[in-house]
Design a protein around this motif. Structure first.
Motif, PDB file in Angstrom:
ATOM      1  N   VAL A 151       0.839  -1.200   0.000  1.00  0.00           N
ATOM      2  CA  VAL A 151       0.000   0.000   0.000  1.00  0.00           C
ATOM      3  C   VAL A 151       0.871   1.246   0.000  1.00  0.00           C
ATOM      4  N   GLU A 152       1.935   1.219   0.795  1.00  0.00           N
ATOM      5  CA  GLU A 152       2.867   2.336   0.857  1.00  0.00           C
ATOM      6  C   GLU A 152       4.291   1.802   0.981  1.00  0.00           C
ATOM      7  N   THR A 153       5.224   2.538   0.439  1.00  0.00           N
ATOM      8  CA  THR A 153       6.649   2.224   0.552  1.00  0.00           C
ATOM      9  C   THR A 153       7.358   3.426   1.141  1.00  0.00           C
ATOM     10  N   GLY A 203       6.696   8.751  12.464  1.00  0.00           N
ATOM     11  CA  GLY A 203       5.279   9.090  12.597  1.00  0.00           C
ATOM     12  C   GLY A 203       4.618   9.167  11.241  1.00  0.00           C
ATOM     13  N   ARG A 204       3.379   8.746  11.180  1.00  0.00           N
ATOM     14  CA  ARG A 204       2.622   8.740   9.928  1.00  0.00           C
ATOM     15  C   ARG A 204       2.030  10.120   9.654  1.00  0.00           C
ATOM     16  N   ARG A 205       2.197  10.600   8.429  1.00  0.00           N
ATOM     17  CA  ARG A 205       1.604  11.876   8.031  1.00  0.00           C
ATOM     18  C   ARG A 205       0.117  11.711   7.741  1.00  0.00           C
ATOM     19  N   LYS A 206      -0.619  12.820   7.823  1.00  0.00           N
ATOM     20  CA  LYS A 206      -2.057  12.768   7.563  1.00  0.00           C
ATOM     21  C   LYS A 206      -2.360  12.432   6.113  1.00  0.00           C
ATOM     22  N   ASN A 207      -1.492  12.878   5.208  1.00  0.00           N
ATOM     23  CA  ASN A 207      -1.721  12.636   3.779  1.00  0.00           C
ATOM     24  C   ASN A 207      -1.014  11.370   3.277  1.00  0.00           C
ATOM     25  N   GLY A 208      -0.567  10.509   4.211  1.00  0.00           N
ATOM     26  CA  GLY A 208       0.106   9.274   3.826  1.00  0.00           C
ATOM     27  C   GLY A 208       1.616   9.407   3.912  1.00  0.00           C
TER      28      GLY A 208
END
Length: 320
Positions: A151-153, A203-208
């Motif tokens: 989903v994300e890298t 930390g995870r950003r709000k926009n991914g």
């Protein structure tokens, strides 16, 4: 109880342990040979789920295409396990299926380029998200319902810090060795221990995507364990080189450092019932039990467990 690898012709390391989150009566163990180019020809790839009341025969055999370096139970769907393989692929298993084959695997081209050394289930609206890390410098976020691609890298890298005309600090990509994800601390943050000796708080950003909030130079060699204290989550334990260290989020220097042991430390974890107690394992086959409320200079108890090196340790929280 002693749970022995059924494949006695091959000397494999128990590289990772995961207790079933329900009653602590089952434990999944990943078996592999992590030393580079030391895998013997014909070595089996099987890992096993054991019933703690029956150490003679494993309850379930897991048969991935490549040996498992790590394995984790899903905390919500406890019949589901995900494993990280030596060839960089991640595999999903269903313990209800007796044949032990992966239900689904990631595609080689979309997976890690190095062995997957740690894997953690991620808090989301569905119980299907998990993260994996590898020494290739990337953290991948997966959805177990569709593992064709992540989903994300996220590439974990540190930029240089400039002080006047001099540059200091590590610069470049960090190879991930171990992760800690504690939902009671934050559902969007995790710790990553690297083979370069650094620990980074992400930390995870709000926009991914993710960003590095803070970095700690922790050890002279790879970080083999990092775990937040389950009672006071702003404190965390790290294991590497010949020492164990305890850190606080806001400080870049450890608040407690153990003495330098004669044997290399390999793993460690906090007690799930006593806030000041933690355990460390060493290459000489001994287990050290520390109680910070009693003394900090030496372990409270040292137990000789094996003549071989101890590789990993996990506390079965549900059974404590």
């Amino acid at each position: 109880a002693v749970f022995k690898d059924p494949h006695k012709d091959f000397k494999r390391t128990a590289t990772h342990i995961s207790w079933v989150p329900t009653d602590g009566k089952k434990v999944a163990v990943a078996y592999s040979v992590l030393r580079f180019q030391s895998t013997p020809e014909g070595m089996p790839t099987d890992s096993y789920i054991w019933d703690v009341t029956n150490p003679n025969v494993p309850e379930t055999k897991l048969s991935p295409t490549s040996p498992l370096c790590c394995i984790e139970y899903n905390p919500k769907e406890t019949y589901t396990l995900v494993g990280g393989c030596y060839n960089g692929v991640v595999s999903l298993f269903d313990s209800r299926k007796p044949q032990g084959k992966p239900v689904i695997e990631s595609e080689m081209k979309q997976s890690h380029k190095d062995p997957v050394y740690d894997i953690k289930w991620f808090q989301s609206k569905s119980p299907n998200m998990f993260m994996s890390c590898s020494t290739d410098g990337s953290v991948l976020l997966w959805d177990s319902r569709n593992m064709g691609q992540p989903v994300e890298t996220y590439e974990v890298s540190l930029a240089s810090e400039k002080s006047g005309s001099d540059e200091k600090g590590f610069r470049g990509v960090l190879g991930g060795e171990v992760m800690d994800y504690d939902i009671s601390y934050s559902p969007t943050k995790f710790l990553l221990g690297s083979e370069q000796g650094y620990i980074v708080a992400c930390g995870r950003r709000k926009n991914g995507g993710y960003q590095i909030d803070r970095s700690y130079f922790a050890h002279h060699g790879p970080v083999y364990s990092v775990q937040r204290n389950p009672f006071m989550t702003k404190f965390f334990l790290s294991i590497g080189d010949w020492t164990a260290k305890i850190w606080m989020d806001d400080l870049t220097s450890p608040i407690i450092t153990t003495k330098y042991h004669s044997a290399y430390l390999t793993d460690g974890c906090w007690s799930s019932s006593r806030p000041g107690v933690f355990f460390t394992t060493k290459m000489d086959g001994t287990l050290d039990i520390w109680d910070l409320t009693y003394k900090q200079s030496h372990p409270l108890l040292t137990v000789s467990v094996s003549n071989e090196a101890l590789q990993t340790i996990q506390i079965g929280r549900a059974s404590c």
